[in-house]
Design a protein around this motif. Structure first.
Motif, PDB file in Angstrom:
ATOM      1  N   ILE A  10       0.836  -1.201   0.000  1.00 52.36           N
ATOM      2  CA  ILE A  10       0.000   0.000   0.000  1.00 52.36           C
ATOM      3  C   ILE A  10       0.871   1.252   0.000  1.00 52.36           C
ATOM      4  N   PHE A  14       1.973   4.805  -3.268  1.00 50.07           N
ATOM      5  CA  PHE A  14       1.948   6.256  -3.101  1.00 50.07           C
ATOM      6  C   PHE A  14       3.345   6.851  -2.972  1.00 50.07           C
ATOM      7  N   THR A  21      -2.130  10.763  -3.208  1.00 48.44           N
ATOM      8  CA  THR A  21      -2.605  10.389  -1.885  1.00 48.44           C
ATOM      9  C   THR A  21      -3.966   9.711  -2.019  1.00 48.44           C
ATOM     10  N   PRO A  22      -4.362   8.938  -1.022  1.00 50.18           N
ATOM     11  CA  PRO A  22      -5.691   8.307  -1.096  1.00 50.18           C
ATOM     12  C   PRO A  22      -6.821   9.313  -1.260  1.00 50.18           C
ATOM     13  N   SER A  23      -6.680  10.481  -0.642  1.00 43.43           N
ATOM     14  CA  SER A  23      -7.736  11.492  -0.776  1.00 43.43           C
ATOM     15  C   SER A  23      -7.832  12.009  -2.210  1.00 43.43           C
TER      16      SER A  23
END
Length: 339
Positions: A10, A14, A21-23
């Motif tokens: 994971i 990134f 980013t996940p956002s």
């Protein structure tokens, strides 16, 4: 180990020059999603397949040869695959990646079998002499490859396969490494047969196991796994040598029992090395071959000292709550009759 591998995977998604980013992904940014799906995710999958494939290939070769220092690197498999790629570039200049892979498969299988055929005919040998012969044989093949590359001005075209790196792994250019998945499953299915063949020709005959057929199958699986990785990623040393030895120190020499742990640790090792290569000189990237070579050298030196002190003994954890471990013998017996 599996949980750590998932967490590192994971994090790897990134890490890179383009900040994701996940956002950002949840916001639906089309450009970042393209980068994620075309570059980051294929790179992660290629890394995992490479780590699993190279470590399993090394474990199979070591089991079949009953020699802990035999691997795709010391068994001339990687050098042979590189020669196959060069032959594909010479005879089929407009060849696709799959065509080059076929040449690499044939050359890797042939080179691995020539190595085994040659060491079978050496009368006096020990645990160190066999990999030395493989290294010399690999250097001969590498010399032929370099000569042909210079002779026909193919050095620059071949350079991508001489040093392992994941920087060029993109969607549409890495799918060949997926061949490692069915090949690893096939190796798991025949794990017990490989254990028996590792005991020697006479032992295999007494148990009704076809020695030559199983030996050919195991070496061919290792060669094809290595060739599929070399075609996409390039040469990566030490993984097939170090990872199986480290795992066998804790799990013993039984192939079926160590296969899953070897695959997990190999994937984790390559993934961590790749993340280090991307972070050390950020935003520049160091080749995975360089990082694996540095870390692998230290691990290999430590492994040599361990073997000198304890020999072929495994690290056994004594029990719950004790927090201590000890070295215990894992298997008695000599070397492979033909090795």
């Amino acid at each position: 180990m599996g949980t750590l591998l998932v967490l590192c995977s994971i994090c790897s998604l990134f890490v890179g020059v383009i900040d994701i980013t996940p956002s950002d992904l949840l916001s639906g940014d089309a450009h970042l999603w393209n980068v994620f799906l075309i570059s980051r995710l294929p790179r992660l999958l290629a890394i995992l397949c490479t780590g699993v494939g190279m470590s399993v290939a090394g474990l199979i070769m070591q089991q079949l040869c009953s020699n802990k220092f035999v691997s795709p690197t010391t068994g001339a498999t990687i050098s042979s695959a590189q020669l196959g790629i060069l032959l594909a570039l010479l005879f089929l200049p407009n060849s696709t990646l799959w065509s080059r892979a076929l040449f690499a498969f044939a050359a890797a299988i042939l080179g691995t079998w020539l190595f085994v055929w040659f060491i079978q005919r050496i009368q006096f040998k020990d645990v160190v002499m066999v990999p030395l012969v493989g290294i010399m044989f690999g250097n001969v093949i590498g010399g032929v490859t370099s000569y042909l590359a210079y002779r026909y001005e193919m050095t620059q075209a071949l350079s991508s396969w001489l040093v392992g790196h994941f920087s060029l792994v993109l969607k549409g250019r890495y799918e060949i490494v997926w061949l490692t998945v069915p090949l690893v499953l096939l190796a798991f299915a025949f794990a017990n047969h490989f254990n028996i063949v590792g005991m020697g020709r006479e032992f295999s005959s007494n148990l009704g196991v076809p020695y030559q057929a199983v030996l050919f199958l195991g070496l061919s699986i290792s060669a094809m796994i290595t060739a599929s990785i070399v075609v996409v990623v390039g040469s990566i040393s030490y993984v097939g040598l170090i990872v199986p030895n480290v795992v066998s120190m804790c799990k013993g020499d039984k192939l079926r029992g160590a296969l899953a742990d070897t695959a997990l640790f190999g994937a984790l090792f390559v993934l961590v090395c790749d993340m280090i290569g991307r972070a050390v000189l950020y935003p520049y990237e160091l080749p995975i071959e360089l990082i694996v070579g540095i870390l692998g050298s230290f691990l290999f030196i430590g492994l040599l000292f361990y073997r000198l002190k304890y020999g072929r003994k495994a690290i056994r954890f004594s029990g719950a709550g004790t927090g201590c471990c000890s070295a215990a013998p894992i298997r008695e017996g000599g070397e492979h009759p033909c090795i």
